[in-house]
Write a protein that holds these residues in place. Structure first.
Motif, PDB file in Angstrom:
ATOM      1  N   THR A  43      -0.895  -3.738 -11.612  1.00 21.21           N
ATOM      2  CA  THR A  43      -1.176  -4.929 -10.677  1.00 21.21           C
ATOM      3  C   THR A  43      -0.267  -5.362  -9.947  1.00 21.21           C
ATOM      4  N   LEU A 100       0.814  -1.107  -0.102  1.00 22.75           N
ATOM      5  CA  LEU A 100      -0.006  -0.072  -0.158  1.00 22.75           C
ATOM      6  C   LEU A 100       0.854   1.337  -0.074  1.00 22.75           C
ATOM      7  N   TYR A 146       1.839   1.741  -3.625  1.00 21.64           N
ATOM      8  CA  TYR A 146       0.426   2.348  -4.349  1.00 21.64           C
ATOM      9  C   TYR A 146       0.486   3.870  -3.926  1.00 21.64           C
ATOM     10  N   ILE A 150      -2.640   2.651 -11.591  1.00 15.93           N
ATOM     11  CA  ILE A 150      -1.764   1.986 -10.649  1.00 15.93           C
ATOM     12  C   ILE A 150      -1.520   0.394 -11.463  1.00 15.93           C
ATOM     13  N   VAL A 155      -4.189   8.591  -5.708  1.00 15.39           N
ATOM     14  CA  VAL A 155      -4.544   7.437  -5.003  1.00 15.39           C
ATOM     15  C   VAL A 155      -4.938   7.731  -3.701  1.00 15.39           C
ATOM     16  N   MET A 159      -8.020   0.622  -4.936  1.00 16.75           N
ATOM     17  CA  MET A 159      -6.957   0.053  -5.601  1.00 16.75           C
ATOM     18  C   MET A 159      -7.253  -0.663  -6.999  1.00 16.75           C
ATOM     19  N   GLN A 182      -6.919   0.290 -10.969  1.00 17.30           N
ATOM     20  CA  GLN A 182      -6.031  -0.841 -11.974  1.00 17.30           C
ATOM     21  C   GLN A 182      -7.109  -0.968 -13.210  1.00 17.30           C
ATOM     22  N   LEU A 201       2.783   6.395  -5.823  1.00 17.40           N
ATOM     23  CA  LEU A 201       2.781   6.062  -7.103  1.00 17.40           C
ATOM     24  C   LEU A 201       2.170   7.665  -7.853  1.00 17.40           C
TER      25      LEU A 201
END
Length: 479
Positions: free
Chosen positions: A303, A245, A248, A301, A255, A290, A294, A251
Motif C-alpha cells: 500500500t 506507478l 509499482y 504490491i 503488474v 493496483m 494490494q 516491483l
C-alpha cells in the motif's frame, strides 16, 4: 563531424533519430546545414534541430542497398494481435506477448524526450532557466505505443537563485513581473508558449490553448515525431503519481502485464476512450488493477502507507499541504511471496470487480482496503495523494454497469472455455477470446455464452426478489 549513432529509422515519412557523442559534433553539423529556399514561402528564422535531407542528384544516385529496419511507432492492430495470441501455450504467455507488442520501445521513449527538448528550445527563449520534461505514461512504465505525450514546463532551476546572496549588508533579487495568483501566471505563460508554437514551431499544428481547465494546458500535434502532445506547467502531484506507478511497475513483472491486458480489454469493449467523457479513464483503470494486487493474499504490491513508512528524509515531499512521501529505493521494498500466475490473476480480477459492492465501497490505494464511500459517485477511487479528490468522479452509472457486466462475462468465459477443443476448432482461446468484441464471436459460442449469462442474471433477480419479499413481510409484521 565526430562520432554519431543512428538510434533508429522511424515510420514517420522515413526519419532517423540520431544521437551524437558530444555537442561539438552537433555544432559541426549545424554549420553545414543551409536555410530553406524562400522562393515559394517566407521562412520563419527559427532553426530547430530537425533537418531535411534530400539527394542533390537523385537520378545518378544508387538508392538501392540494405533495406531499412523501421522502428514502429504504434502497436499492431487487435486482429493481428489475436492471431499471435492463439499461438501461445498459456494465458500468461499471451499476456506477456500483448505487453511486448504494446509497450513503449527504447526508440519511442527517446523520441518522446526529443519532442520535449524541442519544445524546451522555444520555452527558453522567454524563460532561460526552464526545462520541459515528460510525465505520465511516457515515463511510468505503463505507456502504450501511439499514446499521447504529457509534458510539463518546469521552473525549479529558477528557485535555486533564492539561496544566493545571503551574506553581506544587501539583499539582491531579480526584478520580475508579479501577478495576483499562480493560476493566472500559469495561464499567461502557457498562452505565450502556445502562440509561439503555433506561429513559429516547425511541425507544430492544431495548437489549442485550454487555459480555463482545472489544470491549464496547451494541446498540439507534433508532425515530425507523430505525437499528440499536452503541455502544462509543473504539476508536482501528477509527477509524484508518475513516480509511484513507476515504483509499482518495477516491483513485479506481473503488474505491467496485467495492467496492459486490462487496458487493452477495456478499449476493445468500449469501456475506455481517448476522448473525455463519462467512461473510466486509463488512469482510473490502472489504479483499480493496483488496488486488486494490494488485496491479494499475500499482497503482490504494498500500500502507499507502507511505502511511506519506508521513506527516508530525501523521500519526504509535502506538496500543497498533501503528504506525497514514499520510498524511492526499490531495494528497501521486500519482494512479494505471492506466486499466483497471470492466468489466475486475470480471472480473479474479473471476479473481484464483477462482484465488488460499488454502491457502498470505494477504492483506497493508500490504505489498500475497501472503505465506505464519502459521497454518492457511482465509482469512487481516492486520489492517492489529494485524499479529498475522487479521480473517477467523471464516471456515470451506465458506464460502471457496463464495466461490471463485461467483467462478469469475461470471468465466465475464462471459467467455461475448453482450451484444447478451441485450439482443435481453430477458435480464439484465453485472452484472445476476451479481445473479440461482443457480436463478432462464433454464433453458437455466443449463444451458449448468453445462455449462461442469462441463467446467472435470472438467478440474481430471483434472489433479489426473495430478499425484497422477505423485507416486506418483516415490515408488515412490525406494523
Amino acid at each position: 563531424m565526430g562520432m554519431l549513432r543512428v538510434i533508429s529509422f522511424l515510420k514517420i515519412g522515413i526519419s532517423a533519430l540520431i544521437e551524437f557523442s558530444d555537442k561539438s559534433s552537433i555544432a559541426s553539423l549545424q554549420d553545414a546545414v543551409g536555410i530553406p529556399s524562400a522562393s515559394e514561402h517566407h521562412v520563419v528564422p527559427f532553426k530547430s534541430r530537425l533537418f531535411t535531407f534530400t539527394l542533390k542528384n537523385p537520378v545518378s544516385q544508387n538508392v538501392e542497398g540494405t533495406p531499412l529496419h523501421l522502428s514502429p511507432q504504434c502497436h499492431i492492430p487487435v486482429k493481428d494481435l489475436i492471431e499471435k495470441l492463439c499461438l501461445a501455450d498459456s494465458i500468461s504467455s499471451q499476456m506477456y506477448i500483448l505487453l511486448n507488442e504494446y509497450q513503449l520501445t527504447e526508440e519511442n521513449i527517446k523520441l518522446r524526450f526529443l519532442a520535449c527538448s524541442l519544445v524546451r528550445d522555444f520555452a527558453r527563449a522567454y524563460f532561460p532557466d526552464s526545462t520541459v520534461k515528460p510525465f505520465g505514461s511516457s515515463v511510468n512504465t505503463f505507456g502504450k505505443l501511439g499514446s499521447d505525450v504529457d509534458m510539463f514546463l518546469d521552473f525549479r532551476d529558477t528557485g535555486k537563485h533564492a539561496a544566493k546572496m545571503k551574506k553581506g549588508p544587501f539583499e539582491m533579487e531579480y526584478q520580475m513581473k508579479r501577478l495576483p495568483s499562480e493560476r493566472l501566471a500559469t495561464q499567461r505563460i502557457l498562452s505565450v508558449i502556445g502562440d509561439c508554437l503555433d506561429n513559429f514551431g516547425p511541425g507544430c499544428v492544431n495548437v489549442q490553448k485550454i487555459l480555463n481547465a482545472r489544470c491549464p494546458l496547451v494541446k498540439f500535434a507534433h508532425q515530425p515525431t507523430g505525437f499528440q502532445c499536452d503541455l502544462s506547467v509543473s504539476n508536482s502531484i501528477a509527477i509524484r503519481s508518475s513516480e509511484l506507478l513507476y515504483i509499482y511497475g518495477c516491483l513485479d513483472s506481473r503488474v505491467r502485464a496485467l495492467v496492459f491486458t486490462i487496458r487493452c480489454w477495456a478499449r476493445v469493449h468500449g469501456l475506455t476512450n481517448s476522448a473525455p467523457g463519462t467512461w473510466i479513464t486509463n488512469f482510473s483503470l490502472t489504479m483499480m488493477v493496483m488496488f486488486f494486487l494490494q488485496r491479494r493474499s499475500p499482497p503482490i504490491i504494498p500500500t502507499l502507507d507502507q511505502l511511506k513508512e519506508l521513506a527516508d528524509e530525501k523521500d519526504k515531499h509535502i506538496i500543497g499541504g498533501y503528504d506525497c512521501s514514499f520510498v524511492s529505493d526499490l531495494r528497501k521494498i521486500k519482494p512479494t511471496k505471492n506466486t499466483e500466475t497471470l492466468d489466475v490473476l486475470l480471472g480473479e480480477f474479473f471476479e473481484y470487480f464483477g462482484n465488488f459492492d460499488f454502491r457502498k465501497n470505494s477504492i483506497n490505494l493508500r490504505k489498500g482496503k475497501e472503505v465506505n464511500k464519502p459521497e454518492s459517485s457511482p465509482l469512487y477511487i481516492w486520489n492517492p495523494f489529494e485524499q479529498d479528490l475522487n479521480i473517477s468522479k467523471n464516471v456515470n452509472q451506465p458506464q460502471l454497469e457496463k464495466f461490471v457486466a463485461m467483467a462478469r462475462e469475461s470471468a465466465w468465459i475464462l471459467q467455461k472455455e475448453d482450451k484444447t477443443q478451441q485450439i482443435i476448432d481453430k477458435e480464439p482461446w484465453g485472452l484472445a477470446a476476451l479481445l473479440i468484441p461482443l457480436g463478432k464471436s462464433n454464433s453458437s459460442k455466443m449463444k451458449n455464452r448468453m445462455k449462461g449469462i442469462g441463467s446467472e442474471t435470472i438467478r440474481s433477480l430471483l434472489d433479489s426478489l426473495k430478499l425484497n419479499n422477505a423485507n416486506s413481510q418483516q415490515k408488515a409484521v412490525g406494523k
